[in-house]
Motif scaffolding. Structure first.
Motif, PDB file in Angstrom:
ATOM      1  N   LYS A 297       0.789  -1.230   0.000  1.00  0.00           N
ATOM      2  CA  LYS A 297       0.000   0.000   0.000  1.00  0.00           C
ATOM      3  C   LYS A 297       0.822   1.282   0.000  1.00  0.00           C
ATOM      4  O   LYS A 297       0.297   2.342  -0.315  1.00  0.00           O
ATOM      5  N   GLY A 298       2.082   1.219   0.419  1.00  0.00           N
ATOM      6  CA  GLY A 298       2.890   2.436   0.509  1.00  0.00           C
ATOM      7  C   GLY A 298       3.011   2.905   1.945  1.00  0.00           C
ATOM      8  O   GLY A 298       2.094   2.737   2.744  1.00  0.00           O
ATOM      9  N   VAL A 299       4.142   3.535   2.287  1.00  0.00           N
ATOM     10  CA  VAL A 299       4.438   3.867   3.682  1.00  0.00           C
ATOM     11  C   VAL A 299       3.562   4.977   4.253  1.00  0.00           C
ATOM     12  O   VAL A 299       3.424   5.084   5.473  1.00  0.00           O
ATOM     13  N   LYS A 300       2.957   5.811   3.411  1.00  0.00           N
ATOM     14  CA  LYS A 300       2.147   6.916   3.951  1.00  0.00           C
ATOM     15  C   LYS A 300       0.944   6.410   4.730  1.00  0.00           C
ATOM     16  O   LYS A 300       0.400   7.127   5.573  1.00  0.00           O
ATOM     17  N   THR A 301       0.524   5.180   4.460  1.00  0.00           N
ATOM     18  CA  THR A 301      -0.604   4.608   5.203  1.00  0.00           C
ATOM     19  C   THR A 301      -0.223   4.293   6.653  1.00  0.00           C
ATOM     20  O   THR A 301      -1.097   4.016   7.472  1.00  0.00           O
ATOM     21  N   LEU A 302       1.081   4.321   6.957  1.00  0.00           N
ATOM     22  CA  LEU A 302       1.550   4.013   8.306  1.00  0.00           C
ATOM     23  C   LEU A 302       1.764   5.258   9.159  1.00  0.00           C
ATOM     24  O   LEU A 302       2.326   5.159  10.253  1.00  0.00           O
ATOM     25  N   SER A 303       1.344   6.409   8.679  1.00  0.00           N
ATOM     26  CA  SER A 303       1.607   7.658   9.382  1.00  0.00           C
ATOM     27  C   SER A 303       1.157   7.611  10.843  1.00  0.00           C
ATOM     28  O   SER A 303       1.919   7.931  11.752  1.00  0.00           O
ATOM     29  N   GLY A 304      -0.082   7.218  11.072  1.00  0.00           N
ATOM     30  CA  GLY A 304      -0.605   7.177  12.439  1.00  0.00           C
ATOM     31  C   GLY A 304       0.117   6.168  13.303  1.00  0.00           C
ATOM     32  O   GLY A 304       0.425   6.430  14.465  1.00  0.00           O
ATOM     33  N   SER A 305       0.404   4.988  12.737  1.00  0.00           N
ATOM     34  CA  SER A 305       1.068   3.939  13.497  1.00  0.00           C
ATOM     35  C   SER A 305       2.484   4.335  13.896  1.00  0.00           C
ATOM     36  O   SER A 305       2.904   4.121  15.030  1.00  0.00           O
ATOM     37  N   LEU A 306       3.221   4.932  12.971  1.00  0.00           N
ATOM     38  CA  LEU A 306       4.589   5.338  13.276  1.00  0.00           C
ATOM     39  C   LEU A 306       4.601   6.475  14.286  1.00  0.00           C
ATOM     40  O   LEU A 306       5.468   6.531  15.164  1.00  0.00           O
ATOM     41  N   GLY A 307       3.656   7.380  14.166  1.00  0.00           N
ATOM     42  CA  GLY A 307       3.560   8.468  15.132  1.00  0.00           C
ATOM     43  C   GLY A 307       3.298   7.951  16.532  1.00  0.00           C
ATOM     44  O   GLY A 307       3.923   8.401  17.509  1.00  0.00           O
ATOM     45  N   LEU A 420      11.820  11.765   8.263  1.00  0.00           N
ATOM     46  CA  LEU A 420      10.651  10.897   8.439  1.00  0.00           C
ATOM     47  C   LEU A 420       9.360  11.655   8.182  1.00  0.00           C
ATOM     48  O   LEU A 420       8.458  11.168   7.481  1.00  0.00           O
ATOM     49  N   ASN A 421       9.262  12.863   8.729  1.00  0.00           N
ATOM     50  CA  ASN A 421       8.059  13.668   8.554  1.00  0.00           C
ATOM     51  C   ASN A 421       7.841  14.042   7.092  1.00  0.00           C
ATOM     52  O   ASN A 421       6.704  14.111   6.615  1.00  0.00           O
ATOM     53  N   LYS A 422       8.914  14.262   6.367  1.00  0.00           N
ATOM     54  CA  LYS A 422       8.819  14.598   4.947  1.00  0.00           C
ATOM     55  C   LYS A 422       8.242  13.435   4.144  1.00  0.00           C
ATOM     56  O   LYS A 422       7.487  13.637   3.181  1.00  0.00           O
ATOM     57  N   ASN A 423       8.559  12.212   4.533  1.00  0.00           N
ATOM     58  CA  ASN A 423       8.137  11.037   3.771  1.00  0.00           C
ATOM     59  C   ASN A 423       6.804  10.457   4.231  1.00  0.00           C
ATOM     60  O   ASN A 423       6.082   9.862   3.434  1.00  0.00           O
ATOM     61  N   VAL A 424       6.493  10.618   5.527  1.00  0.00           N
ATOM     62  CA  VAL A 424       5.300   9.966   6.069  1.00  0.00           C
ATOM     63  C   VAL A 424       4.255  10.959   6.564  1.00  0.00           C
ATOM     64  O   VAL A 424       3.080  10.627   6.655  1.00  0.00           O
ATOM     65  N   ARG A 425       4.662  12.183   6.897  1.00  0.00           N
ATOM     66  CA  ARG A 425       3.757  13.194   7.430  1.00  0.00           C
ATOM     67  C   ARG A 425       3.174  12.790   8.781  1.00  0.00           C
ATOM     68  O   ARG A 425       1.984  12.498   8.913  1.00  0.00           O
ATOM     69  N   ILE A 426       4.054  12.760   9.783  1.00  0.00           N
ATOM     70  CA  ILE A 426       3.616  12.471  11.145  1.00  0.00           C
ATOM     71  C   ILE A 426       2.748  13.620  11.641  1.00  0.00           C
ATOM     72  O   ILE A 426       3.058  14.787  11.432  1.00  0.00           O
ATOM     73  N   GLN A 427       1.645  13.305  12.304  1.00  0.00           N
ATOM     74  CA  GLN A 427       0.744  14.341  12.805  1.00  0.00           C
ATOM     75  C   GLN A 427       1.450  15.240  13.809  1.00  0.00           C
ATOM     76  O   GLN A 427       2.223  14.770  14.656  1.00  0.00           O
ATOM     77  N   SER A 428       1.176  16.532  13.735  1.00  0.00           N
ATOM     78  CA  SER A 428       1.840  17.509  14.602  1.00  0.00           C
ATOM     79  C   SER A 428       1.546  17.255  16.084  1.00  0.00           C
ATOM     80  O   SER A 428       2.366  17.579  16.949  1.00  0.00           O
ATOM     81  N   LYS A 429       0.388  16.667  16.386  1.00  0.00           N
ATOM     82  CA  LYS A 429       0.049  16.424  17.789  1.00  0.00           C
ATOM     83  C   LYS A 429       0.998  15.403  18.431  1.00  0.00           C
ATOM     84  O   LYS A 429       1.188  15.401  19.653  1.00  0.00           O
ATOM     85  N   ILE A 430       1.613  14.550  17.616  1.00  0.00           N
ATOM     86  CA  ILE A 430       2.578  13.586  18.141  1.00  0.00           C
ATOM     87  C   ILE A 430       3.794  14.316  18.694  1.00  0.00           C
ATOM     88  O   ILE A 430       4.277  14.019  19.799  1.00  0.00           O
ATOM     89  N   PHE A 431       4.300  15.287  17.935  1.00  0.00           N
ATOM     90  CA  PHE A 431       5.457  16.059  18.390  1.00  0.00           C
ATOM     91  C   PHE A 431       5.092  16.902  19.617  1.00  0.00           C
ATOM     92  O   PHE A 431       5.896  17.057  20.531  1.00  0.00           O
ATOM     93  N   PHE A 432       3.870  17.439  19.611  1.00  0.00           N
ATOM     94  CA  PHE A 432       3.427  18.252  20.747  1.00  0.00           C
ATOM     95  C   PHE A 432       3.343  17.401  22.014  1.00  0.00           C
ATOM     96  O   PHE A 432       3.855  17.787  23.075  1.00  0.00           O
ATOM     97  N   LYS A 433       2.727  16.233  21.919  1.00  0.00           N
ATOM     98  CA  LYS A 433       2.595  15.355  23.081  1.00  0.00           C
ATOM     99  C   LYS A 433       3.959  14.860  23.563  1.00  0.00           C
ATOM    100  O   LYS A 433       4.196  14.760  24.771  1.00  0.00           O
ATOM    101  N   SER A 434       4.845  14.578  22.622  1.00  0.00           N
ATOM    102  CA  SER A 434       6.187  14.123  22.996  1.00  0.00           C
ATOM    103  C   SER A 434       6.934  15.219  23.752  1.00  0.00           C
ATOM    104  O   SER A 434       7.612  14.950  24.752  1.00  0.00           O
ATOM    105  N   GLY A 435       6.808  16.453  23.279  1.00  0.00           N
ATOM    106  CA  GLY A 435       7.446  17.575  23.961  1.00  0.00           C
ATOM    107  C   GLY A 435       6.895  17.767  25.360  1.00  0.00           C
ATOM    108  O   GLY A 435       7.666  18.001  26.319  1.00  0.00           O
ATOM    109  N   ILE A 436       5.584  17.676  25.502  1.00  0.00           N
ATOM    110  CA  ILE A 436       4.961  17.794  26.822  1.00  0.00           C
ATOM    111  C   ILE A 436       5.443  16.679  27.740  1.00  0.00           C
ATOM    112  O   ILE A 436       5.707  16.891  28.937  1.00  0.00           O
ATOM    113  N   CYS A 437       5.576  15.476  27.195  1.00  0.00           N
ATOM    114  CA  CYS A 437       6.032  14.328  27.983  1.00  0.00           C
ATOM    115  C   CYS A 437       7.446  14.565  28.508  1.00  0.00           C
ATOM    116  O   CYS A 437       7.747  14.269  29.670  1.00  0.00           O
ATOM    117  N   ILE A 438       8.320  15.101  27.674  1.00  0.00           N
ATOM    118  CA  ILE A 438       9.697  15.370  28.087  1.00  0.00           C
ATOM    119  C   ILE A 438       9.741  16.440  29.175  1.00  0.00           C
ATOM    120  O   ILE A 438      10.448  16.303  30.183  1.00  0.00           O
TER     121      ILE A 438
END
Length: 501
Positions: A297-307, A420-438
């Protein structure tokens, strides 16, 4: 997705057992050998890994990806042709490397200042061939998604090495000098494991065929190999240069400097790698899974899972950071009977976060065929490492080892996330939550340190348990509130279980 979750759980459980055994064994070794001899082994191991990287490093990952892709489309000819090519190339390079070292042993005189290191390395030399066969055949099992065999082989290897080491170190008819016992134990364990893996390979209908995919394998494996060679060069560089800098900059004796390096690399770093028993399992499952999806199917379908996988990795590494930061001093003293190792552990705990996340993201990119990108990020990170390592020992002493590693992985992580974000387009909320977690983990770490100080008169084990409980109590509601975890019918489950795990 239930099958993927089962694979992750299998790898995680077996990896946790393996890491636990390895960890307990390292405690035994540190007490049995002492910091100086442990430092000698770390120096030899870093040089050995350099040669091992030259022999096979990028091949197993490439083979696992090609095997997974071939399985998806039912192309057995491509799969076994690639396996044969990998074995032929790996064995040829390895035998050439061993022959060169035996013909020109003076190479080792240029590398090692201590004669004991040279002898230890020569005992370990045949392991280049066993390591080559081990890595490539496990790469095939990896791509076939035989995660049980892949993980159990590592567990068997660890058990055998422990068994032989105890026999050789504790005396009896096989007793030898402790400086060389562990090297012989590793060699004996490797030989038996190779026999087991070959038997399992035949049992799973593995076979050799006409070599194929030579150009594809070379194109994919070369950047990976060069990346790991650079990494091994950095490890060798640190093991040889850092003790010398401690001698020249701080006036330490050679034995004291070697002991300091032994504490940092042989006592502290095994603990720093603790989260990889969980996050590393995720990486193992990721590579063949992403390769299979890419072929379909292509890697873009894995965006949510990888995030969600990144978020999970961040949560795990942050939790361990707070525990080690708060109780590191007591933990090091308790495990190794060495107060300095505990002090270094508390100082170095923060580097677990970028280190674990970077390794996870690298696995994702490599499974997408972005090996060259991870190579570039690694080189840039290594340049940062060299600059810090060469300029800070006079100020930080052995702690410059941890600072340089943290800076290297942080730099590489930023670059790899951008790719990774350029190829898969990870949702911005993943980076936000990760930053809050740190940020949240930094606050929890401070509280844990205060609690540890308040319990300073208590037994060390009580301090460590108290900090673990405090970190758990802090992180559990945080993870649920931030929707990293969710509650279903009174049971906790990972939010991303429905998508990837």
């Amino acid at each position: 997705m239930r099958k993927i979750f089962k694979a992750f759980a299998t790898v995680t459980v077996i990896a946790a057992i393996t890491r636990a055994l390895s960890f307990v064994f390292k405690i035994y070794l540190s007490r049995k050998l002492g910091a100086e001899i442990l430092g000698l082994y770390q120096i030899c191991a870093s040089v050995f890994m350099l040669f091992a990287c030259i022999c096979t490093s990028g091949i197993p990952v490439t083979l696992s990806r090609i095997t997974a892709e071939s399985d998806t489309v039912g192309d057995n000819k491509r799969q076994f042709g690639a396996l044969t090519t990998c074995l032929f190339a790996g064995v040829l390079i390895t035998l050439t490397m061993i022959s060169a070292i035996l013909i020109f042993p003076q190479i080792l005189d240029l590398i090692f200042k201590d004669a004991r290191c040279k002898k230890i390395f020569l005992i370990m030399l045949p392991m280049l061939l066993t390591a080559c066969l081990y890595a490539i055949l496990r790469g095939w099992f990896w791509g076939k998604k035989y995660f049980g065999i892949y993980s159990v082989s590592e567990l068997a290897d660890e058990i055998l090495k422990i068994l032989f080491a105890v026999i050789l170190l504790e005396g009896g008819i096989l007793a030898i000098q402790k400086e060389y016992a562990y090297a012989l134990a590793m060699l004996a364990g490797d030989i038996i494991v190779i026999v087991i893996i070959v038997i399992m390979f035949v049992a799973k209908k593995g076979k050799l065929s006409k070599p194929t995919q030579g150009k594809e394998i070379a194109k994919s494996a070369t950047p990976l190999t060069v990346t790991r060679i650079v990494g091994s060069l950095m490890s060798t560089f640190m093991s040889l240069i850092l003790p010398a800098l401690l001698v020249s900059k701080l006036g330490m004796s050679q034995s004291s400097a070697t002991a300091e390096f032994g504490r940092a690399s042989g006592m502290v770093m095994p603990l720093i790698f603790t989260p990889t028993s969980i996050i590393g399992s995720l990486s193992v499952v990721l590579i063949p899974e992403i390769a299979s999806v890419k072929a379909g199917k292509g890697v873009k379908t894995l965006s949510g899972s990888l995030g969600n996988a990144i978020l999970f990795g961040c949560l795990v590494s942050c939790f361990f950071f707070t525990v080690f930061s708060g109780s590191g001093e007591q933990l090091g003293d308790l495990l190794y009977d060495d107060k300095l190792s505990g002090e270094y552990l508390a100082f170095a705990a923060i580097i677990m976060i970028p280190m674990c996340l970077n390794n996870l993201v690298i696995s994702m990119l490599n499974s997408m065929g972005k090996e060259f990108n991870t190579f570039i990020s690694h080189v840039i990170g290594c340049i940062i490492l060299m600059i810090i390592l060469l300029t800070t020992p006079s100020l930080l002493g052995i702690k410059s080892y941890f600072v340089s590693l943290g800076a290297m992985h942080s730099t590489a992580l930023i670059i790899n996330l951008a790719v990774l974000n350029k190829n898969v387009r990870i949702q911005s909320k993943i980076f936000f939550k990760s930053g809050i977690c740190i940020i949240f983990s930094l606050g929890v770490a401070i509280v844990c340190k205060l609690a540890s100080a308040a319990l300073s008169d208590s037994p060390k084990i009580i301090v460590v348990i108290s900090v673990c409980i405090l970190a758990t109590v802090a992180f559990l509601p945080f993870a649920i509130f931030s929707k990293m975890l969710k509650v279903n019918f009174g049971k906790l489950s990972l939010k991303n279980k429905t998508t990837f795990l």
